[in-house]
Design a protein around this motif. Structure first.
Motif, PDB file in Angstrom:
ATOM      1  N   LEU A 103       1.010  -1.296   0.118  1.00  0.00           N
ATOM      2  CA  LEU A 103       0.074   0.025  -0.141  1.00  0.00           C
ATOM      3  C   LEU A 103       0.948   1.292  -0.279  1.00  0.00           C
ATOM      4  CD1 LEU A 103      -2.491  -1.160   2.640  1.00  0.00           C
ATOM      5  CD2 LEU A 103      -3.053  -0.849   0.142  1.00  0.00           C
ATOM      6  N   ILE A 104       0.538   2.175  -0.971  1.00  0.00           N
ATOM      7  CA  ILE A 104       1.468   3.565  -0.993  1.00  0.00           C
ATOM      8  C   ILE A 104       0.689   4.307   0.019  1.00  0.00           C
ATOM      9  CG2 ILE A 104       1.939   3.172  -3.522  1.00  0.00           C
ATOM     10  CD1 ILE A 104       0.040   5.272  -4.213  1.00  0.00           C
ATOM     11  N   TRP A 105       1.287   5.536   0.390  1.00  0.00           N
ATOM     12  CA  TRP A 105       1.046   6.395   1.432  1.00  0.00           C
ATOM     13  C   TRP A 105      -0.002   7.218   1.119  1.00  0.00           C
ATOM     14  CZ3 TRP A 105       1.454   6.165   6.175  1.00  0.00           C
ATOM     15  CH2 TRP A 105       1.568   7.331   7.076  1.00  0.00           C
ATOM     16  N   SER A 106      -0.112   7.979  -0.076  1.00  0.00           N
ATOM     17  CA  SER A 106      -1.214   8.851  -0.321  1.00  0.00           C
ATOM     18  C   SER A 106      -1.490   9.016  -1.896  1.00  0.00           C
ATOM     19  CB  SER A 106      -0.876  10.203   0.234  1.00  0.00           C
ATOM     20  OG  SER A 106       0.333  10.787  -0.212  1.00  0.00           O
ATOM     21  N   VAL A 107      -2.758   9.516  -1.925  1.00  0.00           N
ATOM     22  CA  VAL A 107      -3.080   9.957  -3.475  1.00  0.00           C
ATOM     23  C   VAL A 107      -3.949  11.281  -3.660  1.00  0.00           C
ATOM     24  CG1 VAL A 107      -3.406   7.534  -4.117  1.00  0.00           C
ATOM     25  CG2 VAL A 107      -5.344   8.722  -3.161  1.00  0.00           C
ATOM     26  N   ASP A 108      -3.878  11.807  -4.694  1.00  0.00           N
ATOM     27  CA  ASP A 108      -4.614  13.238  -4.773  1.00  0.00           C
ATOM     28  C   ASP A 108      -6.048  12.789  -4.614  1.00  0.00           C
ATOM     29  OD1 ASP A 108      -5.545  12.268  -7.298  1.00  0.00           O
ATOM     30  OD2 ASP A 108      -4.229  13.950  -8.449  1.00  0.00           O
ATOM     31  N   PHE A 109      -6.945  13.985  -4.666  1.00  0.00           N
ATOM     32  CA  PHE A 109      -8.285  13.855  -4.489  1.00  0.00           C
ATOM     33  C   PHE A 109      -9.019  12.900  -5.665  1.00  0.00           C
ATOM     34  CE2 PHE A 109      -7.954  17.494  -7.190  1.00  0.00           C
ATOM     35  CZ  PHE A 109      -9.039  17.349  -8.054  1.00  0.00           C
ATOM     36  N   GLU A 110      -8.257  12.972  -6.742  1.00  0.00           N
ATOM     37  CA  GLU A 110      -8.695  12.120  -7.877  1.00  0.00           C
ATOM     38  C   GLU A 110      -8.386  10.569  -7.986  1.00  0.00           C
ATOM     39  OE1 GLU A 110      -9.595  14.913 -11.581  1.00  0.00           O
ATOM     40  OE2 GLU A 110      -7.614  14.804 -11.013  1.00  0.00           O
ATOM     41  N   GLY A 111      -7.415  10.202  -6.979  1.00  0.00           N
ATOM     42  CA  GLY A 111      -6.929   9.082  -6.937  1.00  0.00           C
ATOM     43  C   GLY A 111      -5.337   8.827  -7.442  1.00  0.00           C
ATOM     44  N   THR A 116       4.510   7.328  -2.821  1.00  0.00           N
ATOM     45  CA  THR A 116       4.568   6.061  -3.337  1.00  0.00           C
ATOM     46  C   THR A 116       5.303   5.223  -2.153  1.00  0.00           C
ATOM     47  OG1 THR A 116       6.333   6.098  -4.881  1.00  0.00           O
ATOM     48  CG2 THR A 116       3.738   6.251  -5.425  1.00  0.00           C
ATOM     49  N   ARG A 117       5.913   5.970  -1.245  1.00  0.00           N
ATOM     50  CA  ARG A 117       6.778   5.301  -0.046  1.00  0.00           C
ATOM     51  C   ARG A 117       5.536   4.147   0.721  1.00  0.00           C
ATOM     52  NH1 ARG A 117       8.927   9.362   3.264  1.00  0.00           N
ATOM     53  NH2 ARG A 117       9.004   7.785   5.252  1.00  0.00           N
ATOM     54  N   LYS A 118       6.320   3.164   0.966  1.00  0.00           N
ATOM     55  CA  LYS A 118       5.542   2.210   1.670  1.00  0.00           C
ATOM     56  C   LYS A 118       5.985   2.139   3.460  1.00  0.00           C
ATOM     57  CE  LYS A 118       4.552   0.627  -2.200  1.00  0.00           C
ATOM     58  NZ  LYS A 118       5.338  -0.581  -2.894  1.00  0.00           N
ATOM     59  N   LEU A 169      10.166   1.882   3.542  1.00  0.00           N
ATOM     60  CA  LEU A 169      10.891   1.671   2.229  1.00  0.00           C
ATOM     61  C   LEU A 169      10.225   2.503   1.099  1.00  0.00           C
ATOM     62  CD1 LEU A 169      11.324  -2.247   3.045  1.00  0.00           C
ATOM     63  CD2 LEU A 169      12.877  -0.421   3.293  1.00  0.00           C
ATOM     64  N   ASP A 170      11.071   2.892   0.287  1.00  0.00           N
ATOM     65  CA  ASP A 170      10.411   3.302  -1.116  1.00  0.00           C
ATOM     66  C   ASP A 170       9.517   2.215  -1.785  1.00  0.00           C
ATOM     67  OD1 ASP A 170      12.074   1.724  -2.537  1.00  0.00           O
ATOM     68  OD2 ASP A 170      13.507   3.390  -3.000  1.00  0.00           O
ATOM     69  N   ALA A 171       9.132   2.840  -2.890  1.00  0.00           N
ATOM     70  CA  ALA A 171       8.189   2.044  -3.625  1.00  0.00           C
ATOM     71  C   ALA A 171       8.714   0.616  -4.136  1.00  0.00           C
ATOM     72  CB  ALA A 171       7.663   2.778  -4.855  1.00  0.00           C
ATOM     73  N   SER A 172      10.011   0.717  -4.511  1.00  0.00           N
ATOM     74  CA  SER A 172      10.560  -0.506  -4.620  1.00  0.00           C
ATOM     75  C   SER A 172      11.274  -1.419  -3.585  1.00  0.00           C
ATOM     76  CB  SER A 172      11.634  -0.470  -5.876  1.00  0.00           C
ATOM     77  OG  SER A 172      10.827   0.544  -6.893  1.00  0.00           O
ATOM     78  N   TRP A 173      10.866  -1.034  -2.298  1.00  0.00           N
ATOM     79  CA  TRP A 173      11.474  -1.803  -1.246  1.00  0.00           C
ATOM     80  C   TRP A 173      12.901  -1.360  -0.805  1.00  0.00           C
ATOM     81  CZ3 TRP A 173       7.082  -2.803   0.521  1.00  0.00           C
ATOM     82  CH2 TRP A 173       5.924  -3.299  -0.393  1.00  0.00           C
ATOM     83  N   ASN A 174      13.503  -0.222  -1.152  1.00  0.00           N
ATOM     84  CA  ASN A 174      14.668   0.221  -0.932  1.00  0.00           C
ATOM     85  C   ASN A 174      14.643   0.983   0.372  1.00  0.00           C
ATOM     86  OD1 ASN A 174      16.220  -0.885  -3.162  1.00  0.00           O
ATOM     87  ND2 ASN A 174      14.923   0.675  -4.257  1.00  0.00           N
TER      88      ASN A 174
END
Length: 402
Positions: A103-111, A116-118, A169-174
């Motif tokens: 699951l990513i951290w946040s999206v804008d109001f339109e999704g 994309t951090r984890k 971690l970042d989106a790619s698990w780093n």
């Protein structure tokens, strides 16, 4: 007052608790629903005004899914099942990282993805929400996603050298330089808060899908709390740590202390580990006692936190809710009627001070001068329906068993 009288006095208030539960759910069923862009709005201010273009956080949306799932299981209202389904669909469609998982951290109001951090904390709340949705409805897809997040925490976030779990971690698990959960937090690789909200969902996942590996993970987490996180002398959690569990903070969070006390006991009881239950319950009582002694006032409310000589005397909404459960749990552990009497006083304080009967929900906090804090939101990245609805459901269920 003997124990029976203390119990009966609180039991008489169960109808008021049921009514307040429905009132909170009504706010989130109406004001917080995003009819324009799907899911739920990202912000409702103190006065009940929605911001349809506010960003949307994964923690808020996971907690909404947990709330309406638990509410449906408790009350059987089909509207709550429908709203849980709405939250479930939104989490999967907009917060689930299809390429990397998690699951990513946040999206804008339109999704659209914003951050994309984890955060391990967010994956934990995903497990908590998905497992509760399965528990309430039997939705097998939800259990699949709960188990996917569990495997992600174990394979990506777990520190196999020092034990415990990394913050982010970042989106790619780093690994990331900035691991903070929020701007007010220390930038440390491990925290009490994240571990508490991994213990909590692991317990709920075990409740619906028990296995030996998960049981061992829960036992290991309880050992980490007992050996690394809790200051045995003071009865408080330490909050932030280096990789090797060197303590990096001095702040005391009273709400987390009394919440953690009952969540640790819940975990030990759920896995039915006789070697853990008694020592964990002893620690839990010490933590509740420390909170009552240092932070509880004559009206039953508790202060927020302490850093050095500075005591933050604001009464935030969520520590009051957690105090009700922690005190009731302490009574169930010990049989000491004074805990139950204090839980009743906290409920009285909540009813008299925190409920916003004009605009709905609870105020973010009550200042030490007795006035509501109107600078903070009713709904937002962190203001959610999870602490207060859970507290009410927990107390109602616990009293019903007596």
């Amino acid at each position: 007052m003997n124990e029976l009288n203390a119990l009966e006095l609180l039991k008489k208030q169960v109808p008021e608790m049921e009514s307040e539960l429905v009132r909170i759910l009504n706010f989130w069923s109406t004001t917080a629903v995003d009819d324009g862009f799907g899911g739920f709005v990202g912000q409702v201010d103190h006065w009940g005004k929605t911001n349809p273009r506010a960003l949307k956080g994964v923690v808020l949306n996971a907690r909404i899914l947990w709330t309406f799932s638990a509410a449906y299981k408790h009350l059987g209202n089909e509207q709550y099942r429908s709203l849980a389904a709405r939250a479930f669909d939104y989490l999967l469609n907009y917060f689930w990282d299809v390429e990397n998982g998690g699951l990513i951290w946040s999206v804008d109001f339109e999704g659209h993805p914003l951050n994309t951090r984890k955060q391990a904390y967010a994956q934990g709340f995903g497990i908590y929400a998905f497992s509760e949705y399965f528990r309430a409805t039997g939705n097998k897809e939800s259990l699949v996603f709960a188990k996917k997040l569990y495997e992600i925490l174990e394979s990506k976030f777990k520190d196999k050298t020092n034990g415990g779990y990394l913050e982010a971690l970042d989106a790619s698990w780093n690994r990331m330089e900035d691991m903070r959960l929020s701007l007010k937090d220390d930038n440390s690789p491990k925290s009490m808060n994240t571990h508490l909200h991994i213990l909590e969902p692991y317990t709920n996942l075990y409740r619906v899908s028990p296995d030996e590996k998960l049981k061992q993970n829960i036992s290991d987490l309880l050992s980490i709390f007992s050996d690394k996180i809790i200051d045995r002398e003071t009865g408080h959690f330490n909050l932030f740590f280096d990789d090797d569990w060197t303590v990096q903070s001095t702040m005391v969070s009273y709400g987390h202390d009394i919440e953690g006390a009952w969540l640790m006991n819940e975990a030990a009881m759920e896995i039915d580990d006789n070697q853990l239950i008694q020592p964990i319950q002893g620690i839990a009582l010490k933590m509740v006692d420390a909170t009552v002694r240092e932070a509880m006032t004559a009206d039953g409310s508790i202060y927020y936190e302490k850093e050095g000589d500075h005591l933050d005397k604001d009464r935030h909404w969520w520590p009051q809710a957690e105090a009700m459960v922690g005190l009731t749990d302490a009574w169930q552990i010990s049989g000491d009627e004074s805990y139950l009497q204090l839980a009743g006083k906290t409920w009285d304080f909540i009813q008299q001070n925190l409920l916003d009967r004009e605009h709905g929900e609870w105020f973010w906090s009550i200042r030490d001068d007795g006035k509501p804090n109107d600078k903070e939101d009713k709904a937002g990245f962190w203001k959610c329906p999870y602490h207060n609805t859970r507290a009410l459901i927990e107390i109602i269920h616990r009293l019903a068993k007596q």
